[in-house]
Design a protein around this motif. Structure first.
Motif, PDB file in Angstrom:
ATOM      1  N   PHE A   1       0.828  -1.211  -0.028  1.00  0.00           N
ATOM      2  CA  PHE A   1      -0.111  -0.009   0.209  1.00  0.00           C
ATOM      3  C   PHE A   1       0.938   1.254   0.163  1.00  0.00           C
ATOM      4  O   PHE A   1       0.625   2.270  -0.958  1.00  0.00           O
ATOM      5  N   ALA A   2       1.883   1.328   0.939  1.00  0.00           N
ATOM      6  CA  ALA A   2       3.025   2.550   0.744  1.00  0.00           C
ATOM      7  C   ALA A   2       3.519   2.693  -0.372  1.00  0.00           C
ATOM      8  O   ALA A   2       3.660   3.836  -0.708  1.00  0.00           O
ATOM      9  N   ALA A   3       3.834   1.353  -1.104  1.00  0.00           N
ATOM     10  CA  ALA A   3       4.612   1.614  -2.374  1.00  0.00           C
ATOM     11  C   ALA A   3       3.491   2.176  -3.313  1.00  0.00           C
ATOM     12  O   ALA A   3       3.979   3.048  -4.259  1.00  0.00           O
ATOM     13  N   TRP A   4       2.584   1.915  -3.266  1.00  0.00           N
ATOM     14  CA  TRP A   4       1.307   2.240  -4.273  1.00  0.00           C
ATOM     15  C   TRP A   4       1.195   3.548  -4.115  1.00  0.00           C
ATOM     16  O   TRP A   4       0.724   4.361  -5.158  1.00  0.00           O
ATOM     17  N   ARG A   5       1.130   4.198  -2.762  1.00  0.00           N
ATOM     18  CA  ARG A   5       0.882   5.497  -2.604  1.00  0.00           C
ATOM     19  C   ARG A   5       2.380   6.237  -2.302  1.00  0.00           C
ATOM     20  O   ARG A   5       2.366   7.156  -1.456  1.00  0.00           O
ATOM     21  N   GLN A   6       3.268   5.891  -2.941  1.00  0.00           N
ATOM     22  CA  GLN A   6       4.507   6.546  -2.774  1.00  0.00           C
ATOM     23  C   GLN A   6       4.431   8.043  -2.910  1.00  0.00           C
ATOM     24  O   GLN A   6       4.113   8.438  -3.878  1.00  0.00           O
ATOM     25  N   GLY A   7       5.180   8.724  -1.996  1.00  0.00           N
ATOM     26  CA  GLY A   7       5.416  10.120  -2.024  1.00  0.00           C
ATOM     27  C   GLY A   7       4.122  10.690  -1.299  1.00  0.00           C
ATOM     28  O   GLY A   7       4.322  12.014  -0.956  1.00  0.00           O
ATOM     29  N   SER A   8       3.064  10.121  -0.901  1.00  0.00           N
ATOM     30  CA  SER A   8       1.987  10.584  -0.175  1.00  0.00           C
ATOM     31  C   SER A   8       2.192  10.676   1.144  1.00  0.00           C
ATOM     32  O   SER A   8       3.148  10.163   1.689  1.00  0.00           O
ATOM     33  N   GLY A   9       1.402  11.453   1.791  1.00  0.00           N
ATOM     34  CA  GLY A   9       1.298  11.639   3.233  1.00  0.00           C
ATOM     35  C   GLY A   9       1.259  10.098   3.833  1.00  0.00           C
ATOM     36  O   GLY A   9       1.818   9.920   4.983  1.00  0.00           O
ATOM     37  N   MET A  10       0.237   9.297   3.311  1.00  0.00           N
ATOM     38  CA  MET A  10       0.161   7.949   4.058  1.00  0.00           C
ATOM     39  C   MET A  10       1.333   7.233   3.837  1.00  0.00           C
ATOM     40  O   MET A  10       1.704   6.697   4.746  1.00  0.00           O
ATOM     41  N   ASP A  11       2.000   7.334   2.763  1.00  0.00           N
ATOM     42  CA  ASP A  11       3.335   6.658   2.716  1.00  0.00           C
ATOM     43  C   ASP A  11       4.311   7.053   3.477  1.00  0.00           C
ATOM     44  O   ASP A  11       4.988   6.317   4.302  1.00  0.00           O
ATOM     45  N   PHE A  12       4.372   8.492   3.860  1.00  0.00           N
ATOM     46  CA  PHE A  12       5.437   8.969   4.742  1.00  0.00           C
ATOM     47  C   PHE A  12       5.072   8.548   6.266  1.00  0.00           C
ATOM     48  O   PHE A  12       6.023   8.143   6.919  1.00  0.00           O
TER      49      PHE A  12
END
Lengths: 314, 515
Positions: A119-130
């Motif tokens: 999920f974090a990779a899919w949302r890479q660079g987003s606030g959730m990823d961070f």
């Protein structure tokens, strides 16, 4: 596959023999006298000599090694110098507990880390990823003894929900045994989930950049299908390797957690035996850990082709 | 009106009045596993703590260090030439396996311990290495056993009573008839029920125990087994002990880590007690080689350490600053004797000049396994540097430090001595020729002669000898004593009758637990 298995098992024999020799020599290179430790601070030279004679520690090192190795081939790892307990039974007993904790912790951590990492990779660079990366980094940065103590204080002392010290085996009382395992397993999960999440995320990011993922998306597949049919299998192989390493490392490295929760596991036994120069037990523990490494690596190698079609067992 | 509590109360009172005891279990922390089956086969505190509830010797120590009979009916009859000691045994005493205590069993037990191949570390006190040499131990009647010595040695009873030797506890023949005994079998108030390696040791009340009539005193007198069961949980880690006590999973933490004392003392349901014990915290000096061969420099090092500062910082006040080789708890301790080597920065400069000190570095050896020993080393180094004495800290693990101590391979080493209710035995431990025993600290024939006289002398005649020893010690300064230790226990308020005492190791006879 059977041929591969036999070949790998045969290759493990010289590895374990080398481990046996190294372990035997290294343990004896550490300064210290087990007889002196056994007798305590009132010992005299005659008593120390008598104990060393009884234990065979007055023999030349090569003689001691071959006697020990001969006994190992017959399934006898000797007896603990300090307590007299048979080493094989002691080590096997402790191994079962440590292995249970490690498998539960790493298994659960994997189940959490894989979807979270993808999920974090899919949302890479987003606030959730961070946020997820920050939490994962926090998890793997916290010292296990501190985390264990904090959990102990909260759930054991403040809330009184879980026992603080001791251990009851599954054979004695299964439901009680679970209560003793919750906190140590949770401690390891919180740490290992951080390690594995970062690994899954970085592997998934690499896979997400590959052309076949773009192609899958261009074909109109849903993101869920792209992630779980194409990204997950291809990014899991490196994580599998890491899981193998973590499983092996934890067999010895779990000592801190076992000490905090006073669990009679293999890691704590190893550390205490080193402090007390209990040679047969140290040797038994290290042989068990080395065997554990060999077996875990073998299983990882056997599983690898299922996740990475480029790898075969030829 | 609910009459049920009244009925229960009446029944309970009746049980107590009738001399019976309400079922109770006590759970105690224990730092390590029991390492030996035979009495004092290992002299670590954990082994001896368990064994002192299981084994009993012919004689034992009262709290003031006086020898008292235990399995012997009275103190022995001594022959005119002082070479023969005849003990009459108490009648009706049985071992935990049901076999009776006989003179034959006593003789077998002692002869077993004295066989060189057993490696009994206390054999050194009976084999002629010191003033006592036992020629034979024989049954001279069904309940009469005779110890014959090579030469008269009044110190025999003191050595036999040593708690650090498990009083030479008498073992059942099930142990002495095998080379691989499985568990301790003695005559004590509790017997071993089970042991799980490095997990727990469970003792149960020995129903056929035959207690003495005299009131309990030290290890002597009446040992009432009021508990049904004692569980020793093996918990090496101080933080885990602390958590277990707070969570109510152990009732007693017998030897607490002092950093937890203040916090535990502030809790409503937990008591923290501390008493002075006959033990000293020291630095051993290597006086036969290296920089500390000069007594003037050794005195300077003694004078350079602020013992009160060390006690406050390291022991949180749970020790007594002292420079005396005689423990503060002893009736023979003399404050003036402690002054001769106490903290005096003014004196250090003069002593360094007298020693022609050229700035040679002194290596202080310590370990991190015992945090107190490490902190002691760190503070000593700081004080020495402040006094102009160069020093370096060498940190090794305790298992390495132990052989170094025994081989004399050190210059200055942190070392603490286990308590002995007769403090003369600490002097016995440290005094003697290094040429034959490298672990001896005080190599002075005059001192050795005084110590031999001391051990042989009755309690009432010892003060003058102690004074002489203290004077000689201040002249030689063979070691550095920085504190007299205390035993500090924390325990739940449910525990009744438990006392922290001079022997340090917890005694659970006469103890009950409120349910």
């Amino acid at each position: 596959m059977a041929q591969f298995l036999v070949k790998r098992l045969l290759m493990a024999i010289p590895t374990l023999l080398l481990v046996a020799l190294l372990v035997f020599m290294l343990v004896r290179l550490i300064p210290g006298d087990p007889a002196l430790i056994l007798l305590g601070d009132g010992a005299d030279a005659n008593s120390v000599a008598a104990i060393n004679r009884r234990l065979g520690l007055d023999q030349p090192l090569p003689v001691q090694f071959f006697i020990w190795l001969g006994n190992v081939f017959q399934g006898d790892l000797g007896n603990s110098i300090l307590t007299g307990d048979p080493v094989l039974a002691l080590v096997w007993d402790r191994f079962q507990l440590s292995a249970t904790i490690i498998l539960l912790a790493v298994g659960t951590a994997t189940l959490i880390a894989v979807p979270v990492g993808i999920f974090a990779a899919w949302r890479q660079g987003s606030g959730m990823d961070f946020t997820l990366v920050a939490l994962a980094t926090l998890g793997l940065s916290i010292p296990s003894f501190w985390l264990g103590l904090m959990l102990l204080m909260l759930f054991g002392i403040q809330l009184g929900w879980l026992p603080v010290v001791g251990y009851v085996s599954f054979g004695q009382d299964a439901s009680l045994a679970i209560t003793y395992l919750v906190l140590p397993v949770l401690t390891l999960i919180l740490i290992e989930v951080g390690v594995l999440t970062r690994m899954v995320r970085s592997s998934a990011i690499e896979v997400l950049r590959l052309e076949y993922v773009t192609h899958a998306r261009a074909k109109g597949l849903s993101e869920r299908s792209v992630l779980f049919r194409h990204v997950l299998p291809n990014s899991f192989a490196p994580t599998l390797t890491l899981i193998g390493i973590v499983l092996g490392t934890l067999l010895g490295g779990i000592a801190v957690v076992e000490t905090v929760f006073t669990l009679p596991g293999l890691g704590r036994l190893l550390v205490e035996s080193i402090y007390s120069r209990d040679y047969p037990v140290v040797q038994g523990c290290l042989l068990m850990i080395a065997t554990g490494y060999v077996v875990v690596n073998l299983i990882v190698d056997l599983l690898y082709p299922f996740f990475d079609p480029r790898v075969t067992l030829e | 009106m609910n009459r049920l509590p009244c009925i229960f109360g009446t029944v309970a009172a009746a049980l107590m009045i009738g001399g019976n005891v309400i079922a109770a279990e006590l759970v105690s922390g224990l730092a390590g596993d029991m390492r030996a089956v035979i009495p004092a086969g290992s002299t670590d505190d954990s082994t001896l703590t368990v064994q002192q509830h299981v084994y009993e010797g012919l004689v034992t120590w009262k709290e003031n260090g006086e020898v008292a009979p235990m399995l012997a009916k009275d103190l022995p009859q001594v022959s005119e030439d002082g070479r023969s000691y005849t003990f009459k045994l108490r009648e009706g005493v049985t071992f935990h396996d049901g076999t009776p205590l006989t003179a034959e069993a006593v003789a077998k037990s002692w002869n077993y311990l004295l066989e060189p191949e057993r490696g009994w570390s206390c054999r050194q006190y009976f084999d002629g290495s010191g003033p006592v040499e036992i020629a034979s131990v024989e049954a001279s009647g069904e309940l009469e056993v005779t110890f014959t010595l090579v030469e008269a040695a009044p110190a025999l009873l003191t050595q036999m009573a040593r708690a650090d030797c498990g009083e030479g506890g008498i073992m059942a023949e099930a142990i002495t008839s095998t080379d691989t005994p499985q568990k301790p079998i003695g005559t004590g108030p509790y017997m071993i029920e089970s042991r799980r390696s490095n997990q727990d040791i469970v003792l149960t009340r020995f129903e056929d125990y035959s207690p003495r009539e005299e009131p309990a005193d030290g290890y002597a007198g009446k040992k009432e087994a009021l508990l049904d069961k004692i569980t020793f949980l093996i918990i090496p880690d101080p933080a885990a002990n602390y958590s277990a006590l707070r969570a109510g999973e152990i009732d007693v933490w017998p030897a607490i880590a002092l950093s937890y004392a203040e916090e535990l003392d502030g809790l409503d349901s937990i008591s923290v007690d501390s008493v002075n014990i006959p033990s000293i915290s020291t630095f051993a000096f290597q006086t036969s080689k290296g920089p500390l061969t000069d007594p003037a420099l050794r005195k300077a090092v003694n004078r350079a350490l602020d013992r009160k500062g060390m006690v406050d910082a390291i022991a949180m006040g749970y020790a007594t600053p002292s420079a005396s080789v005689i423990p503060v708890s002893s009736q023979f301790f003399d404050e003036a004797g402690s002054e001769a080597l106490s903290y005096d920065p003014q004196e250090v400069a003069a002593l360094l000049e007298a020693a022609d000190y050229d700035g040679t570095e002194i290596v202080i050896t310590t370990n991190k396994n015992y945090s107190v020993m490490y902190e002691t080393g760190v503070m000593a180094q700081a004080y020495l540097e402040a006094a102009g004495i160069r020093s370096r800290l060498e940190v090794i693990d305790f298992a390495t430090q132990l052989p170094n101590y025994y081989s004399g391979d050190y210059q200055m080493m942190t070392w603490n001595y286990a308590p002995t209710l007769d403090p003369a035995l600490i002097l016995d431990r440290v005094t003697g020729p290094k040429a034959t025993t490298a672990s001896k600290i005080w190599d002075n024939p005059q001192a050795r002669e005084l110590v031999d006289r001391l051990i042989a002398a009755p309690i009432g005649e010892r003060q003058a000898i102690y004074d002489e020893i203290q004077t000689l010690y201040a002249e030689d300064a063979p070691m550095l004593v920085w504190a007299s230790s205390q035993a500090t226990s924390a325990y739940s308020d449910k525990v009744q009758g438990y006392e922290v005492w001079a022997g340090r190791k917890p005694r659970y006879w006469g103890v009950t637990v409120e349910e």
